[in-house]
Write a protein that holds these residues in place. Structure first.
Motif, PDB file in Angstrom:
ATOM      1  N   PRO A  30       0.846  -1.205   0.000  1.00 51.28           N
ATOM      2  CA  PRO A  30       0.000   0.000   0.000  1.00 51.28           C
ATOM      3  C   PRO A  30       0.875   1.245   0.000  1.00 51.28           C
ATOM      4  O   PRO A  30       2.090   1.167   0.187  1.00 51.28           O
ATOM      5  N   LEU A  31       0.236   2.412  -0.170  1.00 49.64           N
ATOM      6  CA  LEU A  31       0.991   3.660  -0.236  1.00 49.64           C
ATOM      7  C   LEU A  31       1.403   4.152   1.139  1.00 49.64           C
ATOM      8  O   LEU A  31       2.328   4.956   1.264  1.00 49.64           O
ATOM      9  N   GLY A  32       0.713   3.700   2.185  1.00 46.40           N
ATOM     10  CA  GLY A  32       1.006   4.154   3.534  1.00 46.40           C
ATOM     11  C   GLY A  32      -0.186   3.874   4.433  1.00 46.40           C
ATOM     12  O   GLY A  32      -1.048   3.059   4.095  1.00 46.40           O
ATOM     13  N   VAL A  33      -0.218   4.537   5.569  1.00 45.35           N
ATOM     14  CA  VAL A  33      -1.282   4.337   6.558  1.00 45.35           C
ATOM     15  C   VAL A  33      -1.907   5.686   6.889  1.00 45.35           C
ATOM     16  O   VAL A  33      -1.186   6.677   7.073  1.00 45.35           O
ATOM     17  N   ALA A  57     -12.462   6.964   1.148  1.00 45.10           N
ATOM     18  CA  ALA A  57     -11.608   7.737   0.241  1.00 45.10           C
ATOM     19  C   ALA A  57     -10.154   7.281   0.326  1.00 45.10           C
ATOM     20  O   ALA A  57      -9.483   7.118  -0.697  1.00 45.10           O
ATOM     21  N   ALA A  58      -9.659   7.078   1.543  1.00 48.30           N
ATOM     22  CA  ALA A  58      -8.259   6.675   1.707  1.00 48.30           C
ATOM     23  C   ALA A  58      -7.998   5.304   1.099  1.00 48.30           C
ATOM     24  O   ALA A  58      -6.941   5.067   0.498  1.00 48.30           O
ATOM     25  N   LEU A  59      -8.945   4.379   1.248  1.00 45.92           N
ATOM     26  CA  LEU A  59      -8.798   3.064   0.626  1.00 45.92           C
ATOM     27  C   LEU A  59      -8.751   3.184  -0.893  1.00 45.92           C
ATOM     28  O   LEU A  59      -7.956   2.517  -1.558  1.00 45.92           O
ATOM     29  N   PHE A  68      -4.375   3.586   0.447  1.00 46.98           N
ATOM     30  CA  PHE A  68      -3.810   3.601   1.786  1.00 46.98           C
ATOM     31  C   PHE A  68      -4.485   2.571   2.696  1.00 46.98           C
ATOM     32  O   PHE A  68      -5.671   2.258   2.530  1.00 46.98           O
ATOM     33  N   VAL A  69      -3.708   2.055   3.659  1.00 45.66           N
ATOM     34  CA  VAL A  69      -4.291   1.308   4.766  1.00 45.66           C
ATOM     35  C   VAL A  69      -4.994   2.318   5.665  1.00 45.66           C
ATOM     36  O   VAL A  69      -4.479   3.412   5.920  1.00 45.66           O
ATOM     37  N   THR A  70      -6.188   1.971   6.151  1.00 50.00           N
ATOM     38  CA  THR A  70      -6.916   2.883   7.026  1.00 50.00           C
ATOM     39  C   THR A  70      -7.061   2.281   8.421  1.00 50.00           C
ATOM     40  O   THR A  70      -7.279   1.083   8.575  1.00 50.00           O
TER      41      THR A  70
END
Length: 260
Positions: free
Chosen positions: A177-180, A225-227, A231-233
């Motif tokens: 993933p891109l980040g958290v 939106a983050a998913l 991104f990990v949420t």
């Protein structure tokens, strides 16, 4: 972190689900893992509880060793049975997952995965739901490894007893993933669908929720939106459904009952 924790692992996809098996192996790094999971898939059952019939619970073995206990009921049934009867010693951490499919936005209210974590929080135990936005080739092993690391970091922060957490991983793809991101639960309603079909005898039936068309979320600061961004949420949840704004608004009304 050491192996001092007693961990209850459950899910809603059933005790034979690949996501649960991957997380079972990975969570050994954090402590002693006991598996109590539904005997069959229970997706979408939310926080249902079995009252009108007995719960049948069977041992499940893999390679001649006890893998876990299969409960003929809901995810919440599993946690309740584990806490009250099956687990010795009693768990001090509940992990539910890895669910096949995300549990973000209003899907949290339908999710058996999240309901199992809520039941753990009812018992005053830190509880964490873990889900993966799936496609044709989900990588449960990589997800389990990352989830275990994030759970370890979360526990290192000494969360309050009975705290409730929802972790979602985006679809497995390049640079994943891109980040958290720590984000609130989205409140936008998904676009619903009910597909009408006809069986060979001419009878009408319906399938609910088959690949509903998704529109880009307009809530930019949300788990949905983050998913979507990759991104990990991580979302802290609260099962207290009281609307404090409305409580305050009506608190000064002098309520009267009609005369009898």
């Amino acid at each position: 972190m050491g192996n001092s924790r007693n961990i209850l692992l459950t899910n809603d996809d059933g005790i034979f689900a690949p996501g649960l098996a991957a997380l079972r192996q990975s969570l050994d790094q954090l402590g002693n893992v006991q598996v109590v999971a539904p005997a069959s898939e229970q997706s979408g059952v939310s926080h249902s509880i079995t009252y009108l019939e007995p719960l049948i619970i069977d041992d499940v073995y893999r390679e001649k060793e006890l893998f876990g206990r299969a409960v003929g009921g809901s995810p919440a049934d599993c946690v309740k049975a584990a806490m009250l009867e099956l687990c010795d010693p009693k768990p001090d951490l509940v992990v539910s997952g890895i669910n096949s499919g995300s549990n973000a936005g209003i899907n949290v209210l339908y999710s058996g995965t999240v309901a199992a974590a809520i039941e753990g929080a009812f018992f005053g135990v830190t509880s964490i739901a873990v889900s993966l936005s799936t496609h044709s080739r989900p990588d449960y092993e990589a997800t389990a490894a990352m989830a275990t690391d994030l759970i370890g970091q979360l526990l290192a922060g000494n969360p309050s007893p009975g705290s409730l957490w929802n972790i979602n991983f985006p679809k497995c793809q390049a640079d994943w993933p891109l980040g958290v991101k720590v984000v609130p639960m989205g409140l936008e309603r998904y676009r619903e669908m009910l597909e009408k079909r006809t069986d060979p005898r001419g009878r009408t039936y319906y399938w609910s929720g088959l690949h509903p068309e998704q529109t880009p979320p307009t809530e930019l600061n949300s788990d949905v939106a983050a998913l979507t961004e990759g991104f990990v949420t991580i979302t802290p949840l609260n099962f207290n459904l009281t609307c404090t704004d409305e409580m305050q608004r009506i608190s000064d009304i002098e309520w009267q009952l009609p005369p009898r």
